[in-house]
Design an enzyme around this catalytic site. Structure first.
Site, PDB file in Angstrom:
ATOM      1  N   ASP A   1       0.844  -1.191   0.000  1.00  0.00           N
ATOM      2  CA  ASP A   1       0.000   0.000   0.000  1.00  0.00           C
ATOM      3  C   ASP A   1       0.879   1.241   0.000  1.00  0.00           C
ATOM      4  O   ASP A   1       1.658   1.476   0.925  1.00  0.00           O
ATOM      5  CB  ASP A   1      -0.901   0.004   1.244  1.00  0.00           C
ATOM      6  CG  ASP A   1      -1.807   1.227   1.283  1.00  0.00           C
ATOM      7  OD1 ASP A   1      -2.957   1.125   0.832  1.00  0.00           O
ATOM      8  OD2 ASP A   1      -1.352   2.285   1.773  1.00  0.00           O
TER       9      ASP A   1
ATOM     10  N   TYR B   1       2.861   9.960  -0.543  1.00  0.00           N
ATOM     11  CA  TYR B   1       3.970   9.437   0.266  1.00  0.00           C
ATOM     12  C   TYR B   1       5.313   9.718  -0.416  1.00  0.00           C
ATOM     13  O   TYR B   1       6.352   9.571   0.198  1.00  0.00           O
ATOM     14  CB  TYR B   1       3.833   7.934   0.485  1.00  0.00           C
ATOM     15  CG  TYR B   1       2.577   7.492   1.184  1.00  0.00           C
ATOM     16  CD1 TYR B   1       1.721   8.402   1.820  1.00  0.00           C
ATOM     17  CD2 TYR B   1       2.219   6.152   1.207  1.00  0.00           C
ATOM     18  CE1 TYR B   1       0.564   7.979   2.454  1.00  0.00           C
ATOM     19  CE2 TYR B   1       1.066   5.724   1.834  1.00  0.00           C
ATOM     20  CZ  TYR B   1       0.241   6.634   2.447  1.00  0.00           C
ATOM     21  OH  TYR B   1      -0.915   6.195   3.070  1.00  0.00           O
TER      22      TYR B   1
ATOM     23  N   LYS C   1      -2.904   5.899  -4.062  1.00  0.00           N
ATOM     24  CA  LYS C   1      -3.972   6.850  -3.750  1.00  0.00           C
ATOM     25  C   LYS C   1      -3.714   8.178  -4.452  1.00  0.00           C
ATOM     26  O   LYS C   1      -2.563   8.584  -4.647  1.00  0.00           O
ATOM     27  CB  LYS C   1      -4.062   7.076  -2.238  1.00  0.00           C
ATOM     28  CG  LYS C   1      -4.104   5.806  -1.418  1.00  0.00           C
ATOM     29  CD  LYS C   1      -4.105   6.091   0.072  1.00  0.00           C
ATOM     30  CE  LYS C   1      -3.785   4.840   0.849  1.00  0.00           C
ATOM     31  NZ  LYS C   1      -2.353   4.465   0.801  1.00  0.00           N
TER      32      LYS C   1
ATOM     33  N   HIS D   1      -7.682   9.720  -1.789  1.00  0.00           N
ATOM     34  CA  HIS D   1      -7.012   9.693  -0.490  1.00  0.00           C
ATOM     35  C   HIS D   1      -7.845  10.331   0.631  1.00  0.00           C
ATOM     36  O   HIS D   1      -7.866   9.842   1.757  1.00  0.00           O
ATOM     37  CB  HIS D   1      -5.651  10.383  -0.609  1.00  0.00           C
ATOM     38  CG  HIS D   1      -4.652   9.905   0.394  1.00  0.00           C
ATOM     39  ND1 HIS D   1      -3.301   9.904   0.153  1.00  0.00           N
ATOM     40  CD2 HIS D   1      -4.791   9.403   1.645  1.00  0.00           C
ATOM     41  CE1 HIS D   1      -2.657   9.437   1.213  1.00  0.00           C
ATOM     42  NE2 HIS D   1      -3.541   9.129   2.134  1.00  0.00           N
TER      43      HIS D   1
ATOM     44  N   ILE E   1      -2.899  -2.764   7.166  1.00  0.00           N
ATOM     45  CA  ILE E   1      -1.646  -2.444   6.451  1.00  0.00           C
ATOM     46  C   ILE E   1      -0.609  -1.894   7.440  1.00  0.00           C
ATOM     47  O   ILE E   1      -0.216  -0.729   7.357  1.00  0.00           O
ATOM     48  CB  ILE E   1      -1.894  -1.454   5.295  1.00  0.00           C
ATOM     49  CG1 ILE E   1      -2.793  -0.279   5.741  1.00  0.00           C
ATOM     50  CG2 ILE E   1      -2.519  -2.168   4.108  1.00  0.00           C
ATOM     51  CD1 ILE E   1      -2.878   0.838   4.713  1.00  0.00           C
TER      52      ILE E   1
ATOM     53  N   LYS F   1       2.881  -0.952   9.229  1.00  0.00           N
ATOM     54  CA  LYS F   1       4.169  -0.522   8.681  1.00  0.00           C
ATOM     55  C   LYS F   1       5.273  -0.845   9.676  1.00  0.00           C
ATOM     56  O   LYS F   1       5.107  -0.647  10.882  1.00  0.00           O
ATOM     57  CB  LYS F   1       4.152   0.987   8.422  1.00  0.00           C
ATOM     58  CG  LYS F   1       5.475   1.550   7.916  1.00  0.00           C
ATOM     59  CD  LYS F   1       5.561   3.057   8.121  1.00  0.00           C
ATOM     60  CE  LYS F   1       5.844   3.401   9.556  1.00  0.00           C
ATOM     61  NZ  LYS F   1       6.070   4.839   9.788  1.00  0.00           N
TER      62      LYS F   1
ATOM     63  N   ARG G   1       9.537  -7.600  13.182  1.00  0.00           N
ATOM     64  CA  ARG G   1       8.186  -7.056  13.348  1.00  0.00           C
ATOM     65  C   ARG G   1       7.353  -7.295  12.090  1.00  0.00           C
ATOM     66  O   ARG G   1       6.147  -7.543  12.176  1.00  0.00           O
ATOM     67  CB  ARG G   1       8.251  -5.570  13.676  1.00  0.00           C
ATOM     68  CG  ARG G   1       8.791  -5.298  15.072  1.00  0.00           C
ATOM     69  CD  ARG G   1       8.897  -3.810  15.333  1.00  0.00           C
ATOM     70  NE  ARG G   1       9.607  -3.539  16.572  1.00  0.00           N
ATOM     71  CZ  ARG G   1      10.056  -2.344  16.925  1.00  0.00           C
ATOM     72  NH1 ARG G   1       9.857  -1.301  16.125  1.00  0.00           N
ATOM     73  NH2 ARG G   1      10.704  -2.177  18.059  1.00  0.00           N
TER      74      ARG G   1
ATOM     75  N   ASN H   1       3.846  -9.194  12.251  1.00  0.00           N
ATOM     76  CA  ASN H   1       2.630  -8.561  11.754  1.00  0.00           C
ATOM     77  C   ASN H   1       1.901  -9.423  10.734  1.00  0.00           C
ATOM     78  O   ASN H   1       0.680  -9.300  10.564  1.00  0.00           O
ATOM     79  CB  ASN H   1       2.962  -7.203  11.131  1.00  0.00           C
ATOM     80  CG  ASN H   1       3.386  -6.171  12.148  1.00  0.00           C
ATOM     81  OD1 ASN H   1       3.156  -6.324  13.347  1.00  0.00           O
ATOM     82  ND2 ASN H   1       4.019  -5.107  11.694  1.00  0.00           N
TER      83      ASN H   1
END
Length: 298
Positions: A54, A59, A83, A116, A236, A238, A244, A248
């Site tokens: 994603d 970003y 987005k 977005h 989603i 991060k 990690r 996740n």
């Protein structure tokens, strides 16, 4: 480049968005990962087993995501979401913006494209949605949806176009679960995707989450992500740390009890929003705007 289809890893189920499009329930988010480290982080996530990435134009790391897909030979084999920036809203502007996104990612089409924010100050989200619907019919995006849309924004899209977004990406975590928006989405068949799914650090310290983590011999973060997926949401999370990332993704080997689920849901507090209020958010998401707000790390 021909799209070869996407599948979740063996332990990660997919959720249908349309009759022909399904999305892996756990994805890898790249918000606030610097452009200089995005490619490495995405390559690591793909190696660990993520098959859903994603990103967003705002970003400013789409190109690095595309570089990671190319370097790993995963172009066309991973579910990719991006987005549309607020400053690119509008019928014609949305089409130009998508071309830029596809060029950045090295793709000829996108699995999922989201508006977005509703950005009501400029009141162009309906025209933008009309553009996405046409682009979807043309095959350049496989599914269209929105992000940060409240019930009033969603209802207007439905009323004025007759088409319901496939998905609404929202801030959802135990201490801020947006119950009314979740209810609206459920009633209208809109899949919910949770961003900031772990919320504040205080969420992890909440007693129901700590107790569940101990009971199931998992981490508090895994408990929260399991709460999401057991509720039918996409997540989603991060991270730039490999262990990690693995944790996740590993949230399908245990199940929370009904009591644990209810106790975690009861943590909701309408004052615990992490991000902006969609009803009043007025940022353009241009590069200068994102940089000034610290959303693009050095």
């Amino acid at each position: 480049m021909e799209h070869t289809g996407t599948t979740a890893t063996p332990d990660v189920p997919s959720i249908p968005l349309t009759d022909s499009v399904s999305i892996p329930q756990v994805g890898f988010g790249v918000f606030q990962i610097s452009a200089s480290t995005t490619q490495q982080a995405v390559e690591q996530a793909l190696e660990i087993g993520y098959r859903h990435i994603d990103t967003a134009a705002a970003y400013y790391n789409e190109r690095e995501v595309g570089d990671a897909l190319k370097a790993t030979g995963m172009t066309g084999k991973v579910f990719v979401t991006s987005k549309l920036r607020n400053c690119d809203q509008g019928y014609d502007a949305a089409r130009v913006a998508l071309d830029t996104t596809l060029n950045n990612l090295g793709l000829d089409h996108l699995d999922l494209y989201l508006i977005h924010w509703p950005f009501p100050a400029v009141d162009q989200y309906v025209e933008t949605w009309k553009a996405l619907l046409e682009i979807q019919q043309e095959g350049t995006i496989r599914a269209g949806g929105v992000s940060n849309f409240l019930p009033e924004h969603l209802q207007r899209l439905i009323d004025e176009t007759g088409k319901t977004p496939a998905i609404n990406q929202l801030e959802v975590h135990p201490s801020f679960s947006q119950t009314e928006t979740l209810k609206f989405c459920k009633e209208h068949g809109i899949v919910v995707e949770a961003y900031s799914p772990l919320g504040h650090g205080s969420d992890m310290k909440a007693e129901p989450i700590q107790q569940a983590a101990e009971a199931h011999d998992v981490t508090p973060a895994q408990v929260v992500l399991r709460w999401h997926v057991q509720s039918g949401r996409i997540v989603i999370p991060k991270s730039t740390h490999a262990e990690r990332m693995r944790q996740n993704l590993d949230v399908f080997s245990f199940e929370l009890t009904d009591e644990e689920m209810q106790s975690i849901s009861a943590l909701h507090d309408p004052a615990n929003r992490v991000g902006a209020d969609p009803a009043t958010f007025v940022q353009s998401q241009s590069w200068a705007n994102q940089k000034s707000r610290g959303n693009i790390p050095d």
